[in-house]
Design a protein around this motif. Sequence first.
Motif, PDB file in Angstrom:
ATOM      1  N   TYR A 107       0.114  -8.825 -22.276  1.00 52.77           N
ATOM      2  CA  TYR A 107       0.358 -10.098 -21.491  1.00 52.77           C
ATOM      3  C   TYR A 107      -0.765 -10.179 -20.559  1.00 52.77           C
ATOM      4  CZ  TYR A 107       5.373  -9.489 -23.252  1.00 52.77           C
ATOM      5  OH  TYR A 107       6.293  -9.217 -24.001  1.00 52.77           O
ATOM      6  N   ILE A 108      -1.128 -11.361 -20.052  1.00 52.26           N
ATOM      7  CA  ILE A 108      -1.907 -11.688 -18.803  1.00 52.26           C
ATOM      8  C   ILE A 108      -0.937 -11.304 -17.770  1.00 52.26           C
ATOM      9  CG2 ILE A 108      -3.462 -13.094 -17.737  1.00 52.26           C
ATOM     10  CD1 ILE A 108      -3.768 -14.720 -20.503  1.00 52.26           C
ATOM     11  N   ASP A 109      -1.426 -10.575 -16.882  1.00 53.06           N
ATOM     12  CA  ASP A 109      -0.440 -10.008 -15.543  1.00 53.06           C
ATOM     13  C   ASP A 109      -0.813 -10.834 -14.384  1.00 53.06           C
ATOM     14  OD1 ASP A 109       0.881  -8.591 -14.090  1.00 53.06           O
ATOM     15  OD2 ASP A 109      -0.190  -6.628 -13.990  1.00 53.06           O
ATOM     16  N   TYR A 110      -0.058 -11.487 -13.792  1.00 58.25           N
ATOM     17  CA  TYR A 110      -0.219 -12.286 -12.712  1.00 58.25           C
ATOM     18  C   TYR A 110       0.983 -11.467 -11.618  1.00 58.25           C
ATOM     19  CZ  TYR A 110      -3.047 -15.631 -14.938  1.00 58.25           C
ATOM     20  OH  TYR A 110      -4.042 -16.391 -15.442  1.00 58.25           O
ATOM     21  N   ILE A 111       1.295 -10.429 -11.769  1.00 56.07           N
ATOM     22  CA  ILE A 111       1.943  -9.812 -10.705  1.00 56.07           C
ATOM     23  C   ILE A 111       1.184  -8.569 -10.001  1.00 56.07           C
ATOM     24  CG2 ILE A 111       4.194 -10.280 -11.199  1.00 56.07           C
ATOM     25  CD1 ILE A 111       4.784  -7.561 -12.095  1.00 56.07           C
ATOM     26  N   GLY A 112       0.548  -7.895 -10.910  1.00 51.45           N
ATOM     27  CA  GLY A 112      -0.480  -6.968 -10.493  1.00 51.45           C
ATOM     28  C   GLY A 112       0.197  -5.900  -9.600  1.00 51.45           C
ATOM     29  N   SER A 113       1.228  -5.256 -10.107  1.00 52.71           N
ATOM     30  CA  SER A 113       2.178  -4.335  -9.388  1.00 52.71           C
ATOM     31  C   SER A 113       2.596  -4.837  -8.084  1.00 52.71           C
ATOM     32  CB  SER A 113       1.496  -3.077  -9.214  1.00 52.71           C
ATOM     33  OG  SER A 113       2.182  -2.028  -8.523  1.00 52.71           O
ATOM     34  N   TRP A 114       2.834  -6.173  -7.904  1.00 54.46           N
ATOM     35  CA  TRP A 114       3.059  -7.198  -6.890  1.00 54.46           C
ATOM     36  C   TRP A 114       2.148  -7.121  -5.744  1.00 54.46           C
ATOM     37  CZ3 TRP A 114       7.057 -10.051  -8.022  1.00 54.46           C
ATOM     38  CH2 TRP A 114       7.945  -9.851  -8.972  1.00 54.46           C
ATOM     39  N   GLY A 115       0.916  -7.184  -6.129  1.00 50.80           N
ATOM     40  CA  GLY A 115      -0.348  -7.526  -5.342  1.00 50.80           C
ATOM     41  C   GLY A 115      -1.426  -6.290  -5.108  1.00 50.80           C
ATOM     42  N   PRO A 116      -1.024  -4.983  -5.441  1.00 51.48           N
ATOM     43  CA  PRO A 116      -2.061  -3.972  -5.125  1.00 51.48           C
ATOM     44  C   PRO A 116      -3.112  -3.846  -6.072  1.00 51.48           C
ATOM     45  CG  PRO A 116       0.137  -3.022  -5.171  1.00 51.48           C
ATOM     46  CD  PRO A 116       0.173  -4.426  -5.717  1.00 51.48           C
ATOM     47  N   MET A 117      -2.968  -4.596  -7.211  1.00 49.23           N
ATOM     48  CA  MET A 117      -4.185  -4.325  -7.981  1.00 49.23           C
ATOM     49  C   MET A 117      -5.136  -5.549  -8.228  1.00 49.23           C
ATOM     50  SD  MET A 117      -2.553  -1.693  -9.038  1.00 49.23           S
ATOM     51  CE  MET A 117      -4.117  -1.217  -9.958  1.00 49.23           C
ATOM     52  N   ILE A 118      -5.869  -5.752  -6.920  1.00 51.63           N
ATOM     53  CA  ILE A 118      -6.769  -6.536  -6.788  1.00 51.63           C
ATOM     54  C   ILE A 118      -7.810  -6.642  -7.467  1.00 51.63           C
ATOM     55  CG2 ILE A 118      -7.945  -5.653  -4.965  1.00 51.63           C
ATOM     56  CD1 ILE A 118      -7.820  -8.414  -3.283  1.00 51.63           C
ATOM     57  N   LEU A 119      -8.269  -5.211  -8.029  1.00 51.32           N
ATOM     58  CA  LEU A 119      -9.392  -5.216  -8.868  1.00 51.32           C
ATOM     59  C   LEU A 119      -9.151  -5.508 -10.287  1.00 51.32           C
ATOM     60  CD1 LEU A 119     -10.926  -2.154  -7.062  1.00 51.32           C
ATOM     61  CD2 LEU A 119     -11.619  -4.706  -6.631  1.00 51.32           C
ATOM     62  N   GLY A 120      -7.946  -5.437 -10.692  1.00 46.17           N
ATOM     63  CA  GLY A 120      -7.471  -5.523 -11.937  1.00 46.17           C
ATOM     64  C   GLY A 120      -7.053  -3.861 -12.305  1.00 46.17           C
ATOM     65  N   HIS A 121      -6.267  -3.717 -13.341  1.00 49.79           N
ATOM     66  CA  HIS A 121      -5.860  -2.348 -13.677  1.00 49.79           C
ATOM     67  C   HIS A 121      -7.159  -1.477 -14.392  1.00 49.79           C
ATOM     68  CE1 HIS A 121      -1.771  -3.567 -13.501  1.00 49.79           C
ATOM     69  NE2 HIS A 121      -1.839  -4.537 -14.133  1.00 49.79           N
ATOM     70  N   GLY A 122      -7.172  -0.067 -13.860  1.00 45.70           N
ATOM     71  CA  GLY A 122      -8.223   0.970 -14.336  1.00 45.70           C
ATOM     72  C   GLY A 122      -9.455   0.520 -13.832  1.00 45.70           C
ATOM     73  N   HIS A 123      -9.851  -0.181 -12.612  1.00 41.19           N
ATOM     74  CA  HIS A 123     -11.326  -0.121 -12.390  1.00 41.19           C
ATOM     75  C   HIS A 123     -11.778   1.134 -12.527  1.00 41.19           C
ATOM     76  CE1 HIS A 123     -14.514  -1.112  -9.956  1.00 41.19           C
ATOM     77  NE2 HIS A 123     -14.203  -2.296 -10.159  1.00 41.19           N
ATOM     78  N   PRO A 124     -13.078   1.282 -12.931  1.00 42.48           N
ATOM     79  CA  PRO A 124     -13.904   2.361 -13.255  1.00 42.48           C
ATOM     80  C   PRO A 124     -14.036   3.340 -12.056  1.00 42.48           C
ATOM     81  CG  PRO A 124     -14.832   0.600 -14.656  1.00 42.48           C
ATOM     82  CD  PRO A 124     -13.813   0.023 -13.691  1.00 42.48           C
ATOM     83  N   ALA A 125     -14.522   2.404 -10.889  1.00 46.62           N
ATOM     84  CA  ALA A 125     -14.978   3.195  -9.354  1.00 46.62           C
ATOM     85  C   ALA A 125     -13.598   3.777  -8.905  1.00 46.62           C
ATOM     86  CB  ALA A 125     -15.367   2.061  -8.778  1.00 46.62           C
ATOM     87  N   VAL A 126     -12.514   3.103  -9.177  1.00 41.22           N
ATOM     88  CA  VAL A 126     -11.286   3.823  -8.705  1.00 41.22           C
ATOM     89  C   VAL A 126     -10.773   4.649  -9.539  1.00 41.22           C
ATOM     90  CG1 VAL A 126      -9.005   2.903  -7.952  1.00 41.22           C
ATOM     91  CG2 VAL A 126     -10.589   1.217  -7.666  1.00 41.22           C
ATOM     92  N   VAL A 127     -10.766   4.609 -10.787  1.00 40.71           N
ATOM     93  CA  VAL A 127     -10.323   5.679 -11.538  1.00 40.71           C
ATOM     94  C   VAL A 127     -11.192   7.120 -11.331  1.00 40.71           C
ATOM     95  CG1 VAL A 127     -10.339   6.619 -14.105  1.00 40.71           C
ATOM     96  CG2 VAL A 127      -9.474   4.183 -13.353  1.00 40.71           C
ATOM     97  N   GLU A 128     -12.375   6.951 -11.190  1.00 43.03           N
ATOM     98  CA  GLU A 128     -13.375   7.961 -10.804  1.00 43.03           C
ATOM     99  C   GLU A 128     -13.090   8.749  -9.569  1.00 43.03           C
ATOM    100  OE1 GLU A 128     -17.957   9.144 -10.179  1.00 43.03           O
ATOM    101  OE2 GLU A 128     -17.418   7.067 -10.768  1.00 43.03           O
ATOM    102  N   ALA A 129     -12.706   7.910  -8.525  1.00 41.27           N
ATOM    103  CA  ALA A 129     -12.363   8.534  -7.306  1.00 41.27           C
ATOM    104  C   ALA A 129     -11.015   9.062  -7.220  1.00 41.27           C
ATOM    105  CB  ALA A 129     -12.134   7.445  -6.197  1.00 41.27           C
ATOM    106  N   VAL A 130      -9.947   8.606  -7.945  1.00 36.78           N
ATOM    107  CA  VAL A 130      -8.666   9.420  -8.039  1.00 36.78           C
ATOM    108  C   VAL A 130      -8.764  10.565  -8.914  1.00 36.78           C
ATOM    109  CG1 VAL A 130      -6.400   9.045  -9.262  1.00 36.78           C
ATOM    110  CG2 VAL A 130      -7.599   7.149  -7.936  1.00 36.78           C
TER     111      VAL A 130
END
Length: 440
Positions: free
Chosen positions: A60-83
């Motif tokens: 599915y093309i996701d237009y809720i993005g966890s109700w807003g937080p996923m502004i970069l999309g899911h699994g952004h490499p820089a965020v995943v690395e930091a986590v």
Amino acid sequence: MAPNTSPDKSRNAALFERARKLIPGGVNSPVRAFKAVGGTPRFVQRAQGAYFWDADGQRYIDYIGSWGPMILGHGHPAVVEAVQKAVLEGFSYGAPTEREVELAEEIVKLVPSIEMLRLVSSGTEAGMSAIRLARGATGRSKIIKFEGCYHGHADALLVKAGSGLATFGNPTSAGVPPEVVQHTLVLEYNHIAQLEEAFAIHGSSTACLIIEPIAGNMNFVRASVPFMKRCRELCTQHGALLVFDEVMTGFRVALGGAQSVYAKSIPGFQPDMTVMGKVIGGGMPLAAFGGTRAVMEQLAPQGPVYQAGTLSGNPVATACGLATLKEIGKPGFYEDLGHKTQRLISGLQAEADKAGVDFCGDSEGGMFGFFLLKELPQNYAKVMTTDNARFNTLFHGLLDRGIYIAPALYEAGFMSAAHTDADIAETVAAAGDVFKLLSK
């Protein structure tokens, strides 16, 4: 993407059946149950970029993005690395960390109205704490909120309008005693005369006015500039605190939040306190409330207003939030995001017009909403005139075509940096097919 022609003969249905035996309604937050639109909820298996895949492997093309937080999309490499790095260092300490200070410094730098802040774990917790702090700082009990604005599920905020301006609200949830909401006054959004009358009657005993500047829980409804200007003036005049609930809009509609959007039209405009969440945690449980130094210093351990949380400032959540804020602060990010969102809304409008279907939409930054109405509503009562059955047809028509929007007509939608022009085109084409069905 080919339609999923038999969603009820699926693993999603089996999982929902299992869940309902153990979890009330089969979900851990009500809107996920599809009760408003009917059908079987999609149980997400994984997500990446602008997409998620359900338990049957349907994309599915996701237009809720966890109700807003996923502004970069899911699994952004820089965020995943930091986590991942943070997880290896430790999940939780129950003690302060440098990263908490870094996140606070970043938020204060980007939002001028915030001089100090406190990190918490959810938007509900932040809103509840902000109300307590406003009451403690002013020594007053009454609060003003607006019908259609949602500020979390704290008891004092689960309330609907009373019978008049001299009376207060009635609970909208079982388990909330009437005396808990006796000091909560609920007004009509964008109604200046009613706002002025309320302050004339209750201004001297009002601790704060709390408002979603762009309401995302009656779909997408903006506070008009004159209305917001009057909110600021009346709070200042009567010594009440203006509290902006930017859990949804904070870092979602602009780098400085919705308050920066209003500051363009109202010189010197700032709220006294701000409630934030979602984007600042990048998808992890993290929220905050902040404001002027004079108000925030009333919090324990410095002041008499108590607030605490075992997981507040969680080291993994702050790593996720910091990495997200770093990415969205890059030049051109919001211009690009805003243009994408506008292209989606204008594309949907064009298809609706072509089919002769009543439709109107609006957006700011990466947040949007639309209604099957001729013109944009200005308050909750007007939103309620939307035809539920027609919206449900649109929702399921899009869902069957691989497009996931909010499963309720009262919720806003969210664009991410990961959405492509091809995703938008696919969405608009799918909507065009459904609008043709609605026009018959």
